[in-house]
Design a protein around this motif. Structure first.
Motif, PDB file in Angstrom:
ATOM      1  N   PHE A 147      -8.710   4.029  -2.985  1.00  0.00           N
ATOM      2  CA  PHE A 147      -7.647   3.208  -1.964  1.00  0.00           C
ATOM      3  C   PHE A 147      -7.553   1.934  -1.598  1.00  0.00           C
ATOM      4  O   PHE A 147      -6.517   0.720  -2.177  1.00  0.00           O
ATOM      5  CB  PHE A 147      -6.673   4.480  -2.032  1.00  0.00           C
ATOM      6  CG  PHE A 147      -4.875   3.848  -2.037  1.00  0.00           C
ATOM      7  CD1 PHE A 147      -4.303   4.000  -2.662  1.00  0.00           C
ATOM      8  CD2 PHE A 147      -4.502   4.420  -0.717  1.00  0.00           C
ATOM      9  CE1 PHE A 147      -3.387   3.438  -2.588  1.00  0.00           C
ATOM     10  CE2 PHE A 147      -3.469   3.944  -0.531  1.00  0.00           C
ATOM     11  CZ  PHE A 147      -2.550   3.603  -1.461  1.00  0.00           C
ATOM     12  N   ASP A 172       2.205  17.607 -13.039  1.00  0.00           N
ATOM     13  CA  ASP A 172       1.059  18.902 -13.063  1.00  0.00           C
ATOM     14  C   ASP A 172       0.531  18.936 -11.371  1.00  0.00           C
ATOM     15  O   ASP A 172       0.064  20.089 -11.535  1.00  0.00           O
ATOM     16  CB  ASP A 172       1.601  19.819 -13.763  1.00  0.00           C
ATOM     17  CG  ASP A 172       2.711  20.710 -14.488  1.00  0.00           C
ATOM     18  OD1 ASP A 172       3.726  20.498 -13.728  1.00  0.00           O
ATOM     19  OD2 ASP A 172       2.329  20.512 -16.163  1.00  0.00           O
ATOM     20  N   PHE A 173      -0.025  17.671 -11.256  1.00  0.00           N
ATOM     21  CA  PHE A 173      -0.645  17.432  -9.983  1.00  0.00           C
ATOM     22  C   PHE A 173      -0.755  18.383  -8.686  1.00  0.00           C
ATOM     23  O   PHE A 173       0.502  17.696  -8.572  1.00  0.00           O
ATOM     24  CB  PHE A 173      -1.512  16.533 -10.777  1.00  0.00           C
ATOM     25  CG  PHE A 173      -2.411  15.639 -10.906  1.00  0.00           C
ATOM     26  CD1 PHE A 173      -4.299  16.213 -11.033  1.00  0.00           C
ATOM     27  CD2 PHE A 173      -2.658  15.431 -12.089  1.00  0.00           C
ATOM     28  CE1 PHE A 173      -5.204  15.314 -11.930  1.00  0.00           C
ATOM     29  CE2 PHE A 173      -3.116  15.336 -13.156  1.00  0.00           C
ATOM     30  CZ  PHE A 173      -4.622  14.873 -13.454  1.00  0.00           C
ATOM     31  N   ILE A 174      -1.231  18.327  -8.072  1.00  0.00           N
ATOM     32  CA  ILE A 174       0.122  19.609  -6.130  1.00  0.00           C
ATOM     33  C   ILE A 174      -1.087  19.132  -5.866  1.00  0.00           C
ATOM     34  O   ILE A 174      -2.705  18.647  -5.449  1.00  0.00           O
ATOM     35  CB  ILE A 174      -1.196  21.030  -6.626  1.00  0.00           C
ATOM     36  CG1 ILE A 174       0.008  21.379  -7.524  1.00  0.00           C
ATOM     37  CG2 ILE A 174      -0.788  21.246  -5.504  1.00  0.00           C
ATOM     38  CD1 ILE A 174      -0.416  23.511  -7.247  1.00  0.00           C
ATOM     39  N   GLU A 175      -0.666  18.058  -4.566  1.00  0.00           N
ATOM     40  CA  GLU A 175      -1.670  17.166  -3.359  1.00  0.00           C
ATOM     41  C   GLU A 175      -2.312  18.672  -2.478  1.00  0.00           C
ATOM     42  O   GLU A 175      -1.182  19.212  -2.326  1.00  0.00           O
ATOM     43  CB  GLU A 175      -0.945  16.432  -2.942  1.00  0.00           C
ATOM     44  CG  GLU A 175      -2.426  15.700  -1.516  1.00  0.00           C
ATOM     45  CD  GLU A 175      -1.466  14.785  -1.109  1.00  0.00           C
ATOM     46  OE1 GLU A 175      -2.092  13.471  -0.838  1.00  0.00           O
ATOM     47  OE2 GLU A 175      -0.334  14.081  -1.825  1.00  0.00           O
ATOM     48  N   VAL A 176      -3.315  18.709  -2.393  1.00  0.00           N
ATOM     49  CA  VAL A 176      -4.245  20.097  -1.496  1.00  0.00           C
ATOM     50  C   VAL A 176      -5.009  19.350  -0.374  1.00  0.00           C
ATOM     51  O   VAL A 176      -5.250  18.774  -1.060  1.00  0.00           O
ATOM     52  CB  VAL A 176      -4.614  21.010  -1.886  1.00  0.00           C
ATOM     53  CG1 VAL A 176      -4.805  22.390  -1.035  1.00  0.00           C
ATOM     54  CG2 VAL A 176      -3.462  21.670  -3.166  1.00  0.00           C
ATOM     55  N   ILE A 197      -4.362  11.985  -1.256  1.00  0.00           N
ATOM     56  CA  ILE A 197      -4.884  10.525  -0.782  1.00  0.00           C
ATOM     57  C   ILE A 197      -5.524  11.186   1.093  1.00  0.00           C
ATOM     58  O   ILE A 197      -4.649  11.673   1.047  1.00  0.00           O
ATOM     59  CB  ILE A 197      -3.876   9.718  -0.921  1.00  0.00           C
ATOM     60  CG1 ILE A 197      -3.137   9.496  -2.530  1.00  0.00           C
ATOM     61  CG2 ILE A 197      -3.799   8.612  -0.114  1.00  0.00           C
ATOM     62  CD1 ILE A 197      -1.444   9.056  -2.338  1.00  0.00           C
ATOM     63  N   SER A 204       2.244  14.018  -9.559  1.00  0.00           N
ATOM     64  CA  SER A 204       3.277  15.432  -9.601  1.00  0.00           C
ATOM     65  C   SER A 204       3.758  15.468 -10.459  1.00  0.00           C
ATOM     66  O   SER A 204       3.570  16.976 -10.941  1.00  0.00           O
ATOM     67  CB  SER A 204       4.584  14.681  -8.322  1.00  0.00           C
ATOM     68  OG  SER A 204       3.030  14.984  -6.948  1.00  0.00           O
ATOM     69  N   ARG A 257       1.562   9.304  -6.165  1.00  0.00           N
ATOM     70  CA  ARG A 257       1.911  10.866  -5.914  1.00  0.00           C
ATOM     71  C   ARG A 257       3.148  11.125  -7.227  1.00  0.00           C
ATOM     72  O   ARG A 257       2.971  12.014  -7.729  1.00  0.00           O
ATOM     73  CB  ARG A 257       2.658  11.310  -4.450  1.00  0.00           C
ATOM     74  CG  ARG A 257       1.564  10.268  -3.459  1.00  0.00           C
ATOM     75  CD  ARG A 257       2.106  11.517  -2.437  1.00  0.00           C
ATOM     76  NE  ARG A 257       0.675  11.583  -1.483  1.00  0.00           N
ATOM     77  CZ  ARG A 257       0.392  11.021  -0.447  1.00  0.00           C
ATOM     78  NH1 ARG A 257       0.578   9.606   0.212  1.00  0.00           N
ATOM     79  NH2 ARG A 257      -0.454  10.955   0.148  1.00  0.00           N
ATOM     80  N   GLN A 315       3.091   5.775  -3.134  1.00  0.00           N
ATOM     81  CA  GLN A 315       4.437   6.346  -3.916  1.00  0.00           C
ATOM     82  C   GLN A 315       3.840   7.118  -4.765  1.00  0.00           C
ATOM     83  O   GLN A 315       4.301   7.916  -5.526  1.00  0.00           O
ATOM     84  CB  GLN A 315       5.779   6.057  -3.593  1.00  0.00           C
ATOM     85  CG  GLN A 315       6.039   6.312  -1.946  1.00  0.00           C
ATOM     86  CD  GLN A 315       7.026   5.519  -2.209  1.00  0.00           C
ATOM     87  OE1 GLN A 315       7.356   3.936  -1.380  1.00  0.00           O
ATOM     88  NE2 GLN A 315       8.098   5.647  -1.697  1.00  0.00           N
ATOM     89  N   PHE A 343      -4.439  16.754  -6.242  1.00  0.00           N
ATOM     90  CA  PHE A 343      -5.438  15.730  -6.004  1.00  0.00           C
ATOM     91  C   PHE A 343      -5.050  15.614  -4.606  1.00  0.00           C
ATOM     92  O   PHE A 343      -4.394  16.266  -4.294  1.00  0.00           O
ATOM     93  CB  PHE A 343      -4.207  14.179  -7.027  1.00  0.00           C
ATOM     94  CG  PHE A 343      -2.595  13.729  -6.148  1.00  0.00           C
ATOM     95  CD1 PHE A 343      -1.996  15.104  -6.817  1.00  0.00           C
ATOM     96  CD2 PHE A 343      -2.563  12.842  -5.364  1.00  0.00           C
ATOM     97  CE1 PHE A 343      -0.808  14.769  -6.020  1.00  0.00           C
ATOM     98  CE2 PHE A 343      -0.943  12.448  -5.301  1.00  0.00           C
ATOM     99  CZ  PHE A 343      -0.618  14.027  -5.507  1.00  0.00           C
ATOM    100  N   ARG A 383       0.862  -1.215  -0.179  1.00  0.00           N
ATOM    101  CA  ARG A 383       0.199  -0.154  -0.012  1.00  0.00           C
ATOM    102  C   ARG A 383       0.284   1.159   0.153  1.00  0.00           C
ATOM    103  O   ARG A 383       0.728   2.432  -0.446  1.00  0.00           O
ATOM    104  CB  ARG A 383      -0.947   0.230   1.296  1.00  0.00           C
ATOM    105  CG  ARG A 383      -1.731   1.172   1.260  1.00  0.00           C
ATOM    106  CD  ARG A 383      -2.488   0.978   2.648  1.00  0.00           C
ATOM    107  NE  ARG A 383      -3.303   2.119   3.067  1.00  0.00           N
ATOM    108  CZ  ARG A 383      -4.476   2.195   3.356  1.00  0.00           C
ATOM    109  NH1 ARG A 383      -5.714   1.094   2.590  1.00  0.00           N
ATOM    110  NH2 ARG A 383      -5.706   3.331   2.999  1.00  0.00           N
ATOM    111  N   HIS A 384       1.695   1.299   0.453  1.00  0.00           N
ATOM    112  CA  HIS A 384       3.053   2.182   1.018  1.00  0.00           C
ATOM    113  C   HIS A 384       3.500   2.367  -0.424  1.00  0.00           C
ATOM    114  O   HIS A 384       3.689   4.116  -1.014  1.00  0.00           O
ATOM    115  CB  HIS A 384       3.694   1.981   2.550  1.00  0.00           C
ATOM    116  CG  HIS A 384       5.343   2.976   1.488  1.00  0.00           C
ATOM    117  ND1 HIS A 384       4.781   4.611   1.699  1.00  0.00           N
ATOM    118  CD2 HIS A 384       6.448   2.393   1.663  1.00  0.00           C
ATOM    119  CE1 HIS A 384       6.297   4.671   1.962  1.00  0.00           C
ATOM    120  NE2 HIS A 384       6.978   3.751   1.515  1.00  0.00           N
TER     121      HIS A 384
END
Lengths: 581, 581
Positions: free
Chosen positions: B531, B158-162, B214, B155, B151, B148, B212, B143-144
């Protein structure tokens, strides 16, 4: 895709290409026959140019555009006649052949520009518009990069990110829990975690060896400027390590972040005992961007019939370099500032080292030239310096002097946001006495291990027991804190006893953890970083609010969505709860 | 560090080195003068060897070791005489010179081995011990890795995790919310998000372009085997795109995961209309690891005086290849299985294509050889096949046949966990009729955009309106779902009207979003992946429970920490709530 390129992408290499861009109208200028429009997206700004003399349809469309309209434009990339070297796209413009209005916009309630005219409340209500402004969005992009680099650094060191539960059990220790009524278990509640502390320790018992998580935590505390009811931690734990290992690995992480996100190479972080931090700076989180250490002056000032100093437990001074020219009025103002209830000093004594080399104090009645010369020597003072002194009980006077030192640092411009001074503070006390409840509280938390050599003091002198606990401080802000944990059931029980838990209470609340310690718990320890605060320091902000996409205000409200709010009676009935006045 | 190496690290290249390992005693064997101990950590297992004849202290210590004791051992790396090629460390062993017992262990309540003797409840109570077992820990490591790679993939695009807030506002649409009483705003409640839907749309209005996260989500639903009150979504949203772009990017993400985490190269994902999925498989999430498509038989069976078929709205059949030898008893059992209330079929009709080439049905009274030959042709049946038929109302019989198809697929071994059959299901209906509340509900959610060409049907035939909505299905499980969103205030208001909201209710609940649409909302759409479920499919598990570190049981309880639990009266008083019976 509705576009071929984004608004930050085109440059001289694209000359002559037919392109389509989407974005927001930043501004529009009509220069007799030619209209210039700046179109904006996350990636940048591109200049559009329209010949409005020849194209009636384009002219009408372009005239109907207001600020923040969403458009899709097609055209050809041209070289600009007057280039703008400040913009990535400053060498080119788009000769527009077609404009589509994808969505209109009302006039925004404040300017969507780097400097806005919107007040805090208005911007909070329209947060989605405030987030359009570059400075705010850049903060969140920065935060994203930091999270990525944290994950990269830790994953490369065999740390595994494990999600721990959000619906957990309420515990009486620490701050107030947010609770969640359980519909399936009427009369019972979940709590939201203040941190995943017990779960990460259980993961160590499970042999996970190296754990981390970037995770939301919750505290129902009265909110100050820099607090949020929900906040984010970089939560970490390791097995088979000693304090030194944790300091090295997480100093490495912090340096990695500064290096990869800000391009700053930091030196090795200094370390300081808690006791020294309190003695020299009156704070467990000293701002080391500047010196101005405290000098303890008891030996220099006692016995000269000056009652304020003679009766004080501690007389402290700092050297405000170059401030000898402070006027009487300025010193009076500083004294008033110190007397405010938030600080509560009773008075300020000063000694000027005048530019001409003479010394002049506010207590010349009691101290002669020799005394003042000795004082100056103790501070390594030079002509032009100003020594500021406070007297009182040790704890109080240290706190007051800490405030004064920070204030003078600010006034002297020594707290530059682009300078970063990290520091490990180590050897924290295990327990601190709480006057209100008349008992000891865990300074860190109840799972922190006392130093083995101090365990014998637990009964005789609990306040003197030092912990294997450490904080990472940057620029006077606590960024992270952690400890080596207890991994032995007996010692954990003893800790709970000293914290005033009955054996039954301890078992009821934390039995699962103490039970787990009986099945082969490894030595372990960890650290948690306040991610919001770390991001705010990286962004050069005073508050964490603008590194959070949708923060709450000081009453815990999200004024944009208007939450919290009332819920339906039926919803409460299902949950078997009701509200009372 | 307390160790020089971990327990999975040493091999022939380390021969002769002095090493120190830490870990848990897996097992210990005493072979007259020589003791072998296997020590285990997350990284592997290493064999220790002690000469107990010559070393009395080591002998006594080694004899005191029980299973799961935590030890620290020093020694020298030797080549084994009998190597174990199955173990990474199988070529070496450690000649022990020193053993430290770091912690003892009681006898664990079940075996800490790949195959354990512990029942589900016992393992849940001692989850921290169950997590020590390789299969469970490996799930979480998997899962880890998946997180990863998600992400990394996003990333790089150009996706930003917010991070969006966890304490939000309760809304009546959808499943039940968990709520959190607000102490600072008595009588009011936060809700925990069922998804960050409105926030990610607001981020699009803010120009974030590609988002994106999680993120934990929460639903207070009655729990089935594969549901948890808190679960994790890969939540994504993009601006200035069309459905095709989303499908491409997230098919790419899924393929990236299969490639980088499991080393499996998947072909392009097929796509299927919702209508076809229902017609051919009776499900909006068909398992395409095998064919066995439905054949609609109305044209082949009506008008032959067989009332069951004549009166049925729809007669459906599938071809169970190679099952012609099913005995009468087996067919009776299958019929009984179909008649259970969960499925509710009234009966099963069959037709055997016997190995000798003759056809034999359970309705030979009504259908002659020509009929049966036509049936066989419709199914491309061959000698040895078995045609199974159900009749009834269209929706019901499709659902029943879906169950039968899946059952036959399982019986025929066609649902291999190591085979992966992804599928996009597209063109979902916008609305579905709910008998219970006698109104239309949003099939996806109220923010889903109708297909532009179907908008005119909203008033005349709401059930026929198709949405720009799509699901990603793998092996018959819905892994992700999303839609192009409404970005226009008027259309959003119209949707709420069709969902039975009064304008006032719509404004109260979702006014912030509709207001935002008036300030330049870009066209946008997105998707969310379950997920936990995706991880469970990667791990080859039937349930999501073992890809979650600390899951809750079917009553929403964490039996390890004993949560939810009662809270103190004082806590409730502070929150201004009380429980009622």
């Amino acid at each position: 895709m509705l576009r071929t390129h984004n608004c930050g992408q085109l440059n001289i290499s694209n000359l002559g290409q037919s392109v389509t861009l989407c974005g927001w109208v930043q501004k529009s200028r009509d220069l007799g026959g030619t209209t210039f429009i700046d179109v904006r997206d996350r990636y940048g700004l591109t200049q559009l140019v329209l010949n409005t003399d020849t194209e009636a349809t384009l002219r009408d469309k372009s005239r109907s555009l207001g600020r923040e309209f969403v458009i899709r434009v097609s055209g050809t990339v041209l070289e600009r006649t007057s280039k703008n070297p400040k913009m990535a796209t400053g060498d080119i413009e788009i000769a527009v052949t077609d404009i589509d209005i994808l969505n209109e916009s009302k006039i925004p309630p404040f300017l969507i520009e780097d400097e806005t005219d919107g007040g805090e409340e208005l911007r909070a209500k329209y947060r989605y518009l405030d987030l359009r402004r570059n400075p705010i969005r850049n903060n969140l992009v920065l935060r994203h990069k930091m999270a990525q680099e944290v994950r990269r650094y830790l994953s490369d060191l065999d740390f595994i990110e494990v999600e721990t539960p959000v619906l957990i059990k309420s515990t009486p220790e620490g701050a107030r829990d947010f609770v969640v009524p359980s519909r399936m278990n009427p009369g019972e509640f979940y709590a939201l975690p203040q941190s995943p502390q017990t779960f990460k320790q259980l993961l160590m018992v499970s042999g996970f060896d190296r754990y981390f998580q970037i995770v939301k935590c919750f505290r129902d505390e009265d909110l100050r400027a820099d607090r949020q009811p929900e906040f984010t931690q970089i939560d970490c734990e390791m097995s088979f390590i000693e304090q030194e290992d944790i300091l090295n690995i997480f100093e490495g992480m912090t340096r990695h972040l500064f290096n990869h996100v800000k391009g700053i190479q930091l030196d090795d972080f200094p370390r300081m005992d808690y006791a020294d931090a309190m003695r020299l700076y009156g704070s467990d989180k000293p701002d080391l961007r500047f010196g101005m250490e405290f000098v303890e002056m008891n030996g220099l000032v006692k016995g000269k019939n000056f009652g304020v100093f003679d009766n004080a437990e501690l007389v402290l001074g700092i050297n405000a370099k170059g401030c000898a020219e402070y006027t009487r009025k300025q010193l009076d103002e500083l004294t008033e500032w110190l007397k405010r209830p938030q600080i509560g000093a009773t008075g300020l004594i000063y000694c000027r080292y005048q530019p001409d080399g003479t010394l002049k104090s506010s207590v010349d009645k009691f101290y002669g030239e020799d005394d003042l010369t000795n004082w100056a020597a103790a501070f390594n003072a030079e002509p032009g310096d100003l020594i500021l002194m406070l007297a009182g009980g040790t704890d109080k006077v240290r706190k007051q002097m800490n405030e004064l030192r920070l204030e003078m640092g600010s006034r002297l411009g020594l707290r530059d946001k682009n300078k970063f001074a990290p520091l490990w503070v180590v050897d924290f006390p295990l327990l601190e006495w709480d006057e209100e409840t008349s008992r000891y509280h865990a300074m860190h938390h109840p799972f922190t291990s006392p130093k083995p050599e101090d365990i014998d003091l637990l009964d005789s002198n609990p306040g003197a027991v030092r912990a294997n606990a450490y904080d990472l401080v940057i620029n006077g802000t606590e960024i992270g804190g952690g400890s080596i944990r207890i991994h032995d059931r007996k010692l954990q029980s003893l800790m709970f006893k000293h914290l005033g838990f009955s054996p039954e209470e301890a078992q009821k609340q934390f039995g699962f953890l103490m039970d787990a310690f009986e099945f082969g718990a490894p030595p372990h320890g960890g650290i948690a970083f306040g991610f919001d605060r770390l991001a705010s320091i990286f962004a050069g902000l005073d508050s964490i609010r603008d590194v959070i996409a949708f923060p709450k205000n000081n009453s815990g409200r999200d004024v944009m969505i208007d939450s919290p709010s009332t819920i339906a009676e039926a919803q409460m009935a299902e949950l078997k709860i009701r509200t009372v006045n």
